[in-house]
Motif scaffolding. Structure first.
Motif, mmCIF file in Angstrom:
data_model
loop_
_atom_site.group_PDB
_atom_site.id
_atom_site.type_symbol
_atom_site.label_atom_id
_atom_site.label_comp_id
_atom_site.label_asym_id
_atom_site.label_seq_id
_atom_site.Cartn_x
_atom_site.Cartn_y
_atom_site.Cartn_z
ATOM 1 N N ALA A 21 0.834 -1.202 0.000
ATOM 2 C CA ALA A 21 0.000 0.000 0.000
ATOM 3 C C ALA A 21 0.870 1.253 0.000
ATOM 4 O O ALA A 21 0.610 2.204 -0.740
ATOM 5 C CB ALA A 21 -0.940 -0.006 1.203
ATOM 6 N N GLY A 22 1.898 1.266 0.821
ATOM 7 C CA GLY A 22 2.795 2.413 0.878
ATOM 8 C C GLY A 22 3.484 2.662 -0.453
ATOM 9 O O GLY A 22 3.593 3.814 -0.905
ATOM 10 N N GLU A 23 3.920 1.604 -1.094
ATOM 11 C CA GLU A 23 4.594 1.738 -2.390
ATOM 12 C C GLU A 23 3.619 2.237 -3.464
ATOM 13 O O GLU A 23 3.970 3.082 -4.287
ATOM 14 C CB GLU A 23 5.220 0.404 -2.807
ATOM 15 N N ALA A 24 2.394 1.724 -3.450
ATOM 16 C CA ALA A 24 1.390 2.165 -4.428
ATOM 17 C C ALA A 24 1.061 3.645 -4.230
ATOM 18 O O ALA A 24 0.952 4.404 -5.200
ATOM 19 C CB ALA A 24 0.127 1.312 -4.311
ATOM 20 N N SER A 61 8.639 20.360 7.888
ATOM 21 C CA SER A 61 9.292 19.689 6.759
ATOM 22 C C SER A 61 8.322 18.908 5.876
ATOM 23 O O SER A 61 8.647 18.563 4.747
ATOM 24 C CB SER A 61 10.379 18.739 7.265
ATOM 25 N N ILE A 62 7.127 18.635 6.388
ATOM 26 C CA ILE A 62 6.126 17.830 5.681
ATOM 27 C C ILE A 62 4.799 18.571 5.718
ATOM 28 O O ILE A 62 4.388 19.074 6.762
ATOM 29 C CB ILE A 62 5.968 16.438 6.347
ATOM 30 N N GLU A 63 4.113 18.615 4.588
ATOM 31 C CA GLU A 63 2.813 19.282 4.522
ATOM 32 C C GLU A 63 1.642 18.302 4.467
ATOM 33 O O GLU A 63 0.495 18.689 4.675
ATOM 34 C CB GLU A 63 2.777 20.182 3.291
ATOM 35 N N LEU A 64 1.954 17.028 4.191
ATOM 36 C CA LEU A 64 0.912 16.008 4.076
ATOM 37 C C LEU A 64 1.445 14.701 4.637
ATOM 38 O O LEU A 64 2.514 14.235 4.232
ATOM 39 C CB LEU A 64 0.518 15.815 2.604
ATOM 40 N N ILE A 65 0.712 14.123 5.582
ATOM 41 C CA ILE A 65 1.042 12.803 6.118
ATOM 42 C C ILE A 65 -0.122 11.888 5.779
ATOM 43 O O ILE A 65 -1.266 12.164 6.142
ATOM 44 C CB ILE A 65 1.264 12.821 7.639
ATOM 45 N N ILE A 66 0.183 10.802 5.089
ATOM 46 C CA ILE A 66 -0.811 9.797 4.738
ATOM 47 C C ILE A 66 -0.449 8.510 5.474
ATOM 48 O O ILE A 66 0.708 8.083 5.442
ATOM 49 C CB ILE A 66 -0.817 9.507 3.217
ATOM 50 N N THR A 67 -1.429 7.905 6.133
ATOM 51 C CA THR A 67 -1.198 6.595 6.731
ATOM 52 C C THR A 67 -2.116 5.590 6.068
ATOM 53 O O THR A 67 -3.176 5.940 5.548
ATOM 54 C CB THR A 67 -1.464 6.575 8.258
ATOM 55 N N THR A 68 -1.690 4.356 6.102
ATOM 56 C CA THR A 68 -2.520 3.263 5.606
ATOM 57 C C THR A 68 -2.487 2.150 6.652
ATOM 58 O O THR A 68 -1.434 1.834 7.208
ATOM 59 C CB THR A 68 -2.052 2.782 4.214
ATOM 60 N N GLY A 69 -3.662 1.616 6.946
ATOM 61 C CA GLY A 69 -3.764 0.555 7.945
ATOM 62 C C GLY A 69 -4.125 1.066 9.324
ATOM 63 O O GLY A 69 -4.091 2.270 9.593
ATOM 64 N N ALA A 70 -4.501 0.122 10.197
ATOM 65 C CA ALA A 70 -4.839 0.389 11.604
ATOM 66 C C ALA A 70 -5.984 1.386 11.736
ATOM 67 O O ALA A 70 -5.975 2.255 12.600
ATOM 68 C CB ALA A 70 -3.609 0.858 12.383
ATOM 69 N N THR A 71 -6.991 1.269 10.856
ATOM 70 C CA THR A 71 -8.121 2.203 10.889
ATOM 71 C C THR A 71 -9.425 1.544 11.319
ATOM 72 O O THR A 71 -10.488 2.140 11.182
ATOM 73 C CB THR A 71 -8.338 2.856 9.506
ATOM 74 N N GLY A 72 -9.338 0.346 11.844
ATOM 75 C CA GLY A 72 -10.546 -0.357 12.258
ATOM 76 C C GLY A 72 -11.019 0.069 13.641
ATOM 77 O O GLY A 72 -10.621 1.113 14.166
ATOM 78 N N VAL A 125 -3.991 12.318 7.046
ATOM 79 C CA VAL A 125 -5.152 11.554 6.587
ATOM 80 C C VAL A 125 -4.870 10.060 6.734
ATOM 81 O O VAL A 125 -3.832 9.572 6.299
ATOM 82 C CB VAL A 125 -5.470 11.854 5.100
ATOM 83 N N ASN A 126 -5.824 9.327 7.339
ATOM 84 C CA ASN A 126 -5.757 7.866 7.408
ATOM 85 C C ASN A 126 -6.460 7.266 6.204
ATOM 86 O O ASN A 126 -7.533 7.737 5.818
ATOM 87 C CB ASN A 126 -6.497 7.314 8.638
ATOM 88 N N LEU A 127 -5.864 6.213 5.651
ATOM 89 C CA LEU A 127 -6.476 5.438 4.581
ATOM 90 C C LEU A 127 -6.511 3.970 4.983
ATOM 91 O O LEU A 127 -5.737 3.546 5.861
ATOM 92 C CB LEU A 127 -5.683 5.600 3.276
ATOM 93 N N PRO A 128 -7.350 3.157 4.340
ATOM 94 C CA PRO A 128 -7.418 1.731 4.666
ATOM 95 C C PRO A 128 -6.114 0.993 4.343
ATOM 96 O O PRO A 128 -5.232 1.508 3.664
ATOM 97 C CB PRO A 128 -8.556 1.213 3.782
ATOM 98 N N GLU A 129 -6.035 -0.226 4.813
ATOM 99 C CA GLU A 129 -4.826 -1.046 4.696
ATOM 100 C C GLU A 129 -4.580 -1.590 3.289
ATOM 101 O O GLU A 129 -3.442 -1.696 2.846
ATOM 102 C CB GLU A 129 -4.934 -2.211 5.679
ATOM 103 N N SER A 130 -5.617 -1.951 2.579
ATOM 104 C CA SER A 130 -5.489 -2.550 1.259
ATOM 105 C C SER A 130 -4.808 -1.595 0.278
ATOM 106 O O SER A 130 -5.196 -0.427 0.173
ATOM 107 C CB SER A 130 -6.884 -2.922 0.736
ATOM 108 N N ALA A 131 -3.816 -2.105 -0.446
ATOM 109 C CA ALA A 131 -3.100 -1.257 -1.423
ATOM 110 C C ALA A 131 -4.068 -0.713 -2.470
ATOM 111 O O ALA A 131 -4.024 0.467 -2.810
ATOM 112 C CB ALA A 131 -1.981 -2.063 -2.089
#
Length: 154
Positions: A21-24, A61-72, A125-131
């Motif tokens: 997911a991170g790579e995508a 140093s960062i303007e956007l943080i995106i996470t994927t996973g652990a949103t249940g 922003v949190n996103l789901p785990e699936s790539a």
């Protein structure tokens, strides 16, 4: 725009594995001319996540943080709680829109607890785990995400 992408998964973190997911997400953001300054895997640990989010946002140093996973909704699904803990302003419309968008594919989307918020001049922003889902969700909200980041950095 400078971005960071983190997959929240303790097993992958301990095994030092990359995240599909991170790579995508990294490829997609770079194709849209965003500069990915940091990417990696972090453990499912609210204190760790909150610390990383604070440090990146507060450093400027960062303007956007995106996470994927652990949103249940389980105890170990701490990404939304970390976003809520560090944010100075929540943006509930982003996760609401994503849940509605994802309900087209699965009723399980209603169980997702994603969050989005602003700390200083950084959108988280949190996103789901699936790539596949994370990439599709980011494509769906990208123009609004860019608009928020640009407006909070005027």
């Amino acid at each position: 725009m400078r971005a960071a992408i983190f997959t929240i998964d303790t097993e992958s973190y301990e095994a030092k594995k990359k995240s599909a997911a991170g790579e995508a997400l990294k490829r997609m953001l770079e194709q849209n001319r965003l500069e990915v300054k940091a990417a990696g895997v972090l453990p499912r640990d609210q204190e760790v996540l909150s610390t990383v989010f604070r440090q990146l946002a507060d450093s400027g140093s960062i303007e956007l943080i995106i996470t994927t996973g652990a949103t249940g909704y389980l105890e170990q699904d701490c990404a939304p709680r970390a976003v809520k803990e560090v944010s100075e302003q929540l943006l509930p419309g982003i996760p609401e829109a994503l849940r509605a968008y994802n309900l087209r594919y699965s009723k399980k989307a209603m169980l997702d607890c994603m969050a989005a918020g602003i700390r200083k001049h950084t959108l988280i922003v949190n996103l789901p785990e699936s790539a596949k889902t994370a990439k599709e969700d980011m494509e769906y909200i990208l123009s609004e995400v860019v608009q928020v980041v640009e407006s909070i950095n005027l």
